[in-house]
Design an enzyme around this catalytic site. Structure first.
Site, PDB file in Angstrom:
ATOM      1  N   ASP A   1      16.780  85.202 156.175  1.00  0.00           N
ATOM      2  CA  ASP A   1      15.611  85.170 157.065  1.00  0.00           C
ATOM      3  C   ASP A   1      15.405  83.796 157.704  1.00  0.00           C
ATOM      4  O   ASP A   1      14.280  83.305 157.781  1.00  0.00           O
ATOM      5  CB  ASP A   1      14.352  85.570 156.284  1.00  0.00           C
ATOM      6  CG  ASP A   1      13.211  86.010 157.201  1.00  0.00           C
ATOM      7  OD1 ASP A   1      13.491  86.369 158.362  1.00  0.00           O
ATOM      8  OD2 ASP A   1      12.046  85.982 156.751  1.00  0.00           O
TER       9      ASP A   1
ATOM     10  N   ILE B   1      -2.061  81.544 154.251  1.00  0.00           N
ATOM     11  CA  ILE B   1      -1.422  80.681 155.249  1.00  0.00           C
ATOM     12  C   ILE B   1      -0.486  81.451 156.183  1.00  0.00           C
ATOM     13  O   ILE B   1      -0.097  80.934 157.230  1.00  0.00           O
ATOM     14  CB  ILE B   1      -0.642  79.535 154.575  1.00  0.00           C
ATOM     15  CG1 ILE B   1       0.400  80.082 153.596  1.00  0.00           C
ATOM     16  CG2 ILE B   1      -1.588  78.573 153.870  1.00  0.00           C
ATOM     17  CD1 ILE B   1       1.277  79.009 152.970  1.00  0.00           C
ATOM     18  N   ALA B   2      -0.112  82.673 155.806  1.00  0.00           N
ATOM     19  CA  ALA B   2       0.787  83.456 156.670  1.00  0.00           C
ATOM     20  C   ALA B   2       0.850  84.882 156.136  1.00  0.00           C
ATOM     21  O   ALA B   2       0.368  85.176 155.033  1.00  0.00           O
ATOM     22  CB  ALA B   2       2.177  82.825 156.706  1.00  0.00           C
TER      23      ALA B   2
ATOM     24  N   GLY C   1       3.886  87.923 155.667  1.00  0.00           N
ATOM     25  CA  GLY C   1       5.315  88.181 155.745  1.00  0.00           C
ATOM     26  C   GLY C   1       5.645  89.601 155.359  1.00  0.00           C
ATOM     27  O   GLY C   1       4.760  90.472 155.258  1.00  0.00           O
TER      28      GLY C   1
ATOM     29  N   ILE D   1       0.669  85.588 152.240  1.00  0.00           N
ATOM     30  CA  ILE D   1       1.157  84.428 151.487  1.00  0.00           C
ATOM     31  C   ILE D   1      -0.037  83.519 151.256  1.00  0.00           C
ATOM     32  O   ILE D   1      -0.759  83.173 152.198  1.00  0.00           O
ATOM     33  CB  ILE D   1       2.277  83.702 152.260  1.00  0.00           C
ATOM     34  CG1 ILE D   1       3.427  84.682 152.536  1.00  0.00           C
ATOM     35  CG2 ILE D   1       2.779  82.490 151.490  1.00  0.00           C
ATOM     36  CD1 ILE D   1       4.473  84.151 153.481  1.00  0.00           C
TER      37      ILE D   1
END
Length: 733
Positions: A217, A101-102, A104, A109
């Site tokens: 963050d 989904i992403a 980082g 992730i």
């Protein structure tokens, strides 16, 4: 006797008493299934949203997103290694990978299905590799984080494909604020909506800080909106305050000092400011990261809402010691800035529930113009200027910091005489218990000012400078002291510093406006027009917008300097914003009206005072002042008649009724004489007299005689009668 445990009671409204109990089990199962089905079905029902920020902001309802829509194709990511886990892989025999989904700081992730809990989706994120002792300590403190505004942590698992293992977190099925922003027409949120979202996540940050850790963050990507919740996700960058080693963050959001001084509450405050800026402004992008804040001259939103600009600047000051000291302090100012934005943009006023100042104690400048007409009563001329000794008692006072060790003593001393309180506070300062109190030495300053020892107060403040010089309360009392000593430039600097620290407060804005007006009086420009009409309309009109100002004109005026033009601009601007935000601070309404009258903007001045509430004890004075404004400057029949109609609406038992009537009649007569007219264009009477030179002279003579009866001194009574005889038309019978 032992307590009994939880038991089930059979309830089946559709069964007969003689029915077999085993059939009831089937009914119970069906009821549970129906309840679960209803719950799941209602999760997709769109609701109205909710109000936050003490009812000032309505956040829309955001429905759940399809988890499959959150998956991305990792092959489209350029320059990033492929994911180590693929769709269908099972981690720890429990988590079935659905996709990524992403990406980082710790790699990809993953979205996964928890096989042990039916229908539960989770997020797997890699953790930093470290020795077993440190890893265990990190897992313990992360597992102990429990807050409704922070994504839940379910598990920690080791996997050979990820050196530090994975953290298993709750999957929050909603868009990030970045995704929400990017679908908006201008790709930015309105500032009130953005502030509403930020206020929702501040309790989570405050919770982390209270536990000795910082988030590190914060950015729009890490704030998820789902249904009626706002949550922080991705705890992978959380670290202890002052931690060292690898501190994760995002360029364009991370504070500049983290690499040299480590993470702190101040560095988290910095990320809040950058996040708020990214949500509301089209920030420049430099080398793939957001660049510096634009200045107010470049950005219309910041020009329109200068307090919002100050707040962003204070959050993101390069020096961490010059930022908000805590989330609580930031939250208080966010509420104030939000109130101002809604008042200026939408004309909506909300109570100041989070102010650090008391309500305004009295008023200044509300009676001067009307008091000038009192000369008709006693023959004594009156000044129409404000004074420092009049302004200071009308300013709000800083509230006592309840967290200060000396707060209880100060609360008790407020009921004593100033001299007694002064002695008590001086003695307390020499005790070990109150050695670190800031309120007690500042309480000494307050007591000295109350006793009129202004010079002593300045000396005391000079001694406190090394320890408390950065405290906004120190700056406030320094400003008050210099104001009383008529050192206006120094007072202006101190109050401007308070405003930098507390951009959401109205008290320093009112003080700044008064000082600018006092300086104009000293320069002899109190009644001289100094601004271009377009500047006056953008600044002083209650519907005005500084964003409409020409950029060059704004740049020329915005910085504080000694030039009369800039002083008028700031006096008008501050009076206007205080009046638009705080309808009970009537000193600002009268101040704005004086500035507008100096710029020959009679209609705008009248409009400013017309907003004084009928419930206010200053409403009558505002009415009388508007009458005098209408007959000031360039006269016209229309304005004179409007002034007369306004006076006719006031009861005749008003003590100043006749002297104001005399002023209106005199203005009408001067208008006819100046235009060389025998009568007005309209045949309608003015009060009960013909609007002709003869009729007005008769009315003026009669009203002067009525006024003479109320004169307190015989000599002035005779003078009024003589004036009546002089103005009365000549008669032969």
């Amino acid at each position: 006797m032992a307590e009994t445990g939880t038991e089930a009671v059979r309830f089946d409204p559709f069964a007969d008493e003689d029915d077999d109990f085993s059939l009831g089990l089937d009914t119970s199962r069906r009821a549970r299934e129906e309840a679960i089905s209803t719950f799941r079905r209602n999760r997709t029902v769109r609701r109205l949203g909710r109000t936050v920020a003490d009812g000032m902001v309505h956040l829309p309802f955001v429905g759940l997103t399809n988890p499959k829509a959150a998956l991305i194709n990792p092959n489209e990511a350029k320059g990033i290694p492929a994911p180590k886990l693929q769709e269908g892989d099972v981690v720890a025999g429990q988590y079935e990978i659905l996709g990524v989904i992403a990406h980082g700081g710790m790699g990809w992730i993953y979205l996964a299905n928890d096989r042990n809990v039916s229908g539960r989706l989770v997020v797997l994120k890699g953790m930093q590799g470290m020795d077993s002792g440190a890893a265990e300590a990190e897992r313990e403190f992360l597992a102990d984080i429990t807050h409704p505004g922070i994504v839940k942590i379910y598990n920690f698992i080791d996997d050979p494909r990820q050196p530090g293992g994975f953290i298993v977190m709750e999957y929050v099925g909603g868009p990030s604020l970045r995704s929400r922003r990017n679908v908006l027409p201008d790709k930015v949120f309105p500032p009130d909506i953005a502030i509403g979202y930020i206020l929702e996540i501040l309790p989570a940050l405050e919770y982390l800080h209270s536990r000795g850790v910082v988030y590190n963050d914060l950015k729009p990507d890490n704030i998820i909106v789902t249904e009626e919740q706002v949550k922080l996700i991705d705890l992978g960058a959380v670290s202890g305050i002052g931690a060292f080693g690898y501190i994760y963050g995002t360029r364009g959001f991370q504070a500049p000092e983290v690499a040299t001084e480590g993470p702190s509450v101040a560095s988290d405050i910095y990320t809040v400011g950058r996040t708020l800026a990214a949500l509301t402004l089209n920030l420049p992008v430099v080398d793939g990261a957001y660049g510096d804040l634009p200045n107010a001259s470049q950005e219309p939103l910041l020009r329109h809402h200068l307090s919002f600009y100050r707040l962003l600047q204070h959050c993101t000051n390069p020096d961490p010691t010059q930022r908000f000291r805590s989330v609580a302090e930031l939250r208080t100012q966010l509420f104030g800035v939000l109130r101002e934005i809604l008042a200026v943009r939408d004309g909506k006023q909300f109570p100041a529930q989070h102010s650090l100042f008391s309500p305004q104690r009295s008023t200044f400048g509300t009676k001067h113009q009307v008091f000038r007409t009192d000369q008709l009563i006693d023959g004594i001329a009156r000044m129409v200027q404000i004074t420092a000794s009049e302004v200071v008692p009308a300013l709000a006072s800083p509230l006592i910091d309840r967290d200060d060790v000396g707060a209880a003593m100060l609360s008790g001393s407020s009921y004593t005489e100033p001299q007694e309180a002064l002695e008590t506070l001086r003695q307390a300062m020499h005790t070990e218990e109150y050695a670190h109190s800031a309120e007690i030495p500042l309480g000494v300053v307050r007591a000295l000012l109350d006793l009129g020892y202004t010079g002593d107060a300045r000396s005391w403040l000079a001694d406190l400078q090394p320890r408390l010089g950065e405290d906004w309360r120190f700056q406030w009392y320094s400003g008050v002291t210099d104001l009383l000593l008529e050192d206006y430039p120094a007072a202006q600097d101190h109050f401007n510093r308070v405003l930098d620290i507390l951009p959401g407060e109205s008290a320093p804005k009112l003080a700044m406006a008064a000082i600018a007006e006092l300086r104009l009086q000293n320069y002899g420009f109190a009644h001289k027009s100094l601004l271009d009409p377009e500047v006056t309309h953008a600044t002083g009109d209650l519907e005005g917008n500084l964003a409409d100002l020409d950029t060059a004109a704004f740049q020329r005026l915005v910085n504080l300097h000694d030039e009369p033009e800039r002083l008028r601009f700031h006096a008008m601007r501050f009076y206007a914003v205080v009046w638009r935000t705080n309808p009970t601070t009537v000193s600002s309404a009268f101040g704005l009206a004086r500035m507008l009258m100096a710029e020959n903007q009679v209609e705008m001045a009248v409009a400013a005072l017309d907003r004084v509430s009928q419930a206010s004890r200053h409403h009558r004075m505002a009415q009388l002042t508007t009458i005098l404004q209408l007959i000031s400057g360039r006269l016209s029949e229309s304005r004179i008649r409007r002034a007369a109609r306004r006076l006719e609406e006031i009861p005749t038992n008003e003590p100043r009724f006749f002297q104001i009537k005399i002023a209106v009649l005199s203005a009408a007569l001067n208008f006819l004489r100046g235009a060389d007219l025998r009568a007005a264009a309209s045949p309608n009477e003015l009060f009960e007299y013909p609007f002709t030179q003869r009729g007005l002279r008769i009315g003026l003579a009669e009203t002067l005689r009525l006024q003479a009866r109320m004169a307190p001194f015989p000599r002035h009574r005779y003078s009024l009668v003589d004036m009546a005889n002089q103005v009365r038309p000549v008669t032969w019978f």
